[in-house]
Write a protein that holds these residues in place. Structure first.
Motif, PDB file in Angstrom:
ATOM      1  N   LEU A 144       0.831  -1.214   0.000  1.00  0.00           N
ATOM      2  CA  LEU A 144       0.000   0.000   0.000  1.00  0.00           C
ATOM      3  C   LEU A 144       0.862   1.259   0.000  1.00  0.00           C
ATOM      4  N   VAL A 145       1.963   1.226   0.741  1.00  0.00           N
ATOM      5  CA  VAL A 145       2.878   2.375   0.765  1.00  0.00           C
ATOM      6  C   VAL A 145       3.501   2.582  -0.611  1.00  0.00           C
ATOM      7  N   ILE A 146       3.929   1.503  -1.245  1.00  0.00           N
ATOM      8  CA  ILE A 146       4.555   1.601  -2.570  1.00  0.00           C
ATOM      9  C   ILE A 146       3.548   2.116  -3.600  1.00  0.00           C
ATOM     10  N   VAL A 147       2.333   1.580  -3.569  1.00  0.00           N
ATOM     11  CA  VAL A 147       1.317   1.950  -4.563  1.00  0.00           C
ATOM     12  C   VAL A 147       0.830   3.388  -4.363  1.00  0.00           C
ATOM     13  N   THR A 148       0.561   3.760  -3.098  1.00  0.00           N
ATOM     14  CA  THR A 148      -0.006   5.090  -2.843  1.00  0.00           C
ATOM     15  C   THR A 148       1.046   6.149  -2.565  1.00  0.00           C
ATOM     16  N   GLY A 149       2.237   5.729  -2.146  1.00  0.00           N
ATOM     17  CA  GLY A 149       3.270   6.693  -1.774  1.00  0.00           C
ATOM     18  C   GLY A 149       3.038   7.306  -0.402  1.00  0.00           C
ATOM     19  N   ASP A 150       2.102   6.765   0.349  1.00  0.00           N
ATOM     20  CA  ASP A 150       1.723   7.307   1.653  1.00  0.00           C
ATOM     21  C   ASP A 150       2.259   6.391   2.759  1.00  0.00           C
ATOM     22  N   ASP A 151       3.207   6.901   3.558  1.00  0.00           N
ATOM     23  CA  ASP A 151       3.815   6.107   4.636  1.00  0.00           C
ATOM     24  C   ASP A 151       2.884   5.892   5.829  1.00  0.00           C
ATOM     25  N   ARG A 152       1.725   6.491   5.803  1.00  0.00           N
ATOM     26  CA  ARG A 152       0.785   6.349   6.921  1.00  0.00           C
ATOM     27  C   ARG A 152       0.487   4.896   7.261  1.00  0.00           C
ATOM     28  N   TYR A 153       0.419   4.052   6.251  1.00  0.00           N
ATOM     29  CA  TYR A 153       0.037   2.658   6.472  1.00  0.00           C
ATOM     30  C   TYR A 153       1.023   1.927   7.375  1.00  0.00           C
ATOM     31  N   ILE A 154       2.277   2.327   7.330  1.00  0.00           N
ATOM     32  CA  ILE A 154       3.285   1.722   8.194  1.00  0.00           C
ATOM     33  C   ILE A 154       3.448   2.537   9.475  1.00  0.00           C
ATOM     34  N   THR A 155       3.630   3.839   9.351  1.00  0.00           N
ATOM     35  CA  THR A 155       3.909   4.672  10.522  1.00  0.00           C
ATOM     36  C   THR A 155       2.719   4.741  11.469  1.00  0.00           C
ATOM     37  N   GLN A 156       1.495   4.664  10.947  1.00  0.00           N
ATOM     38  CA  GLN A 156       0.315   4.693  11.809  1.00  0.00           C
ATOM     39  C   GLN A 156       0.301   3.471  12.724  1.00  0.00           C
ATOM     40  N   MET A 157       0.644   2.316  12.182  1.00  0.00           N
ATOM     41  CA  MET A 157       0.666   1.102  12.982  1.00  0.00           C
ATOM     42  C   MET A 157       1.724   1.205  14.075  1.00  0.00           C
ATOM     43  N   LYS A 158       2.887   1.741  13.752  1.00  0.00           N
ATOM     44  CA  LYS A 158       3.949   1.870  14.744  1.00  0.00           C
ATOM     45  C   LYS A 158       3.554   2.872  15.821  1.00  0.00           C
ATOM     46  N   ALA A 159       2.888   3.950  15.434  1.00  0.00           N
ATOM     47  CA  ALA A 159       2.439   4.940  16.408  1.00  0.00           C
ATOM     48  C   ALA A 159       1.394   4.341  17.350  1.00  0.00           C
ATOM     49  N   GLU A 160       0.492   3.514  16.803  1.00  0.00           N
ATOM     50  CA  GLU A 160      -0.502   2.853  17.638  1.00  0.00           C
ATOM     51  C   GLU A 160       0.180   1.948  18.654  1.00  0.00           C
ATOM     52  N   GLU A 161       1.199   1.226  18.209  1.00  0.00           N
ATOM     53  CA  GLU A 161       1.901   0.325  19.110  1.00  0.00           C
ATOM     54  C   GLU A 161       2.615   1.100  20.217  1.00  0.00           C
TER      55      GLU A 161
END
Length: 165
Positions: A144-161
Motif C-alpha cells: 500500500l505504501v509503494i502503490v499510494t506513496g503514503d507512509d501512513r500505512y506503516i507509521t500509523q501502525m507503529k504509532a498505535e503500538e
C-alpha cells in the motif's frame, strides 16, 4: 508480552536465589540452568511477534536515508516477505519435534528435576506462526505504501503500538 515480562521477572528471582544460595550455602539450586535455558527460549519467542509488529528487528537506516523512496519501501517489502518465509520454515520444521516432545513426553535435566521440553517447542511453533501473520500484514501495508506513496500505512501502525505499548 505481559506473560514474557512476568516470566522474565520470575527468572531473575530464580537466578538471584541461585546466586545467593551459591554464595551463602555453597550450593546451587538444582535445575536452574535447564529452567533458565527453556524459559529464555520461550520469552524470546513470546516477544517475537510484538518485535516484528513495531519494526524492532535489525534494519539499516542507510537505505531509508539515501535510497529513493520507492527503493527503500521495496526493500522493506522484500524483508517482510523473507521474514514470513523464514518463520514459516521455522514453524514447519519445528512441528514434528513439538509433536514428538508432546507424545513421547521428553524431558531435560537431572533425575531430581526434569523439565518437559514441549512448552518451549510449542512456543517456537505458535509464536513463529504469529510472526508470519505480522510479516504478511506488514508486507501488505508495504505494498500500500509503494502503490499510494503514503507512509501512513506503516507509521500509523507503529504509532498505535507506541501509544498502546
Amino acid at each position: 508480552m505481559i506473560v514474557s515480562a512476568i516470566a522474565l521477572s520470575l527468572l531473575a528471582l530464580l537466578i538471584g536465589a541461585d546466586v545467593l544460595s551459591r554464595l551463602l550455602l555453597n550450593r546451587s539450586i538444582v535445575g536452574v540452568s535447564e529452567v533458565v535455558a527453556n524459559t529464555l527460549l520461550i520469552i524470546a519467542f513470546l516477544q517475537l511477534s510484538y518485535t516484528v509488529r513495531i519494526g524492532g528487528l535489525l534494519r539499516t537506516e542507510l537505505t531509508d536515508t539515501f535510497a529513493p523512496r520507492v527503493v527503500s519501501r521495496t526493500l522493506w517489502l522484500i524483508g517482510y516477505l523473507l521474514g514470513a518465509v523464514l518463520f514459516t520454515l521455522i514453524a514447519y520444521y519445528s512441528w514434528d519435534p513439538m509433536v514428538s516432545a508432546w507424545v513421547r513426553k521428553t524431558f531435560e535435566g537431572h533425575a531430581s528435576l526434569r523439565i518437559p521440553t514441549f512448552p518451549s517447542r510449542i512456543a517456537i511453533v505458535v509464536c513463529s506462526a504469529f510472526a508470519v501473520i505480522n510479516f504478511i500484514s506488514l508486507a501488505i501495508r508495504s505494498v500500500l505504501v509503494i502503490v499510494t506513496g503514503d507512509d501512513r500505512y506503516i507509521t500509523q501502525m507503529k504509532a498505535e503500538e507506541v501509544h498502546l505499548g
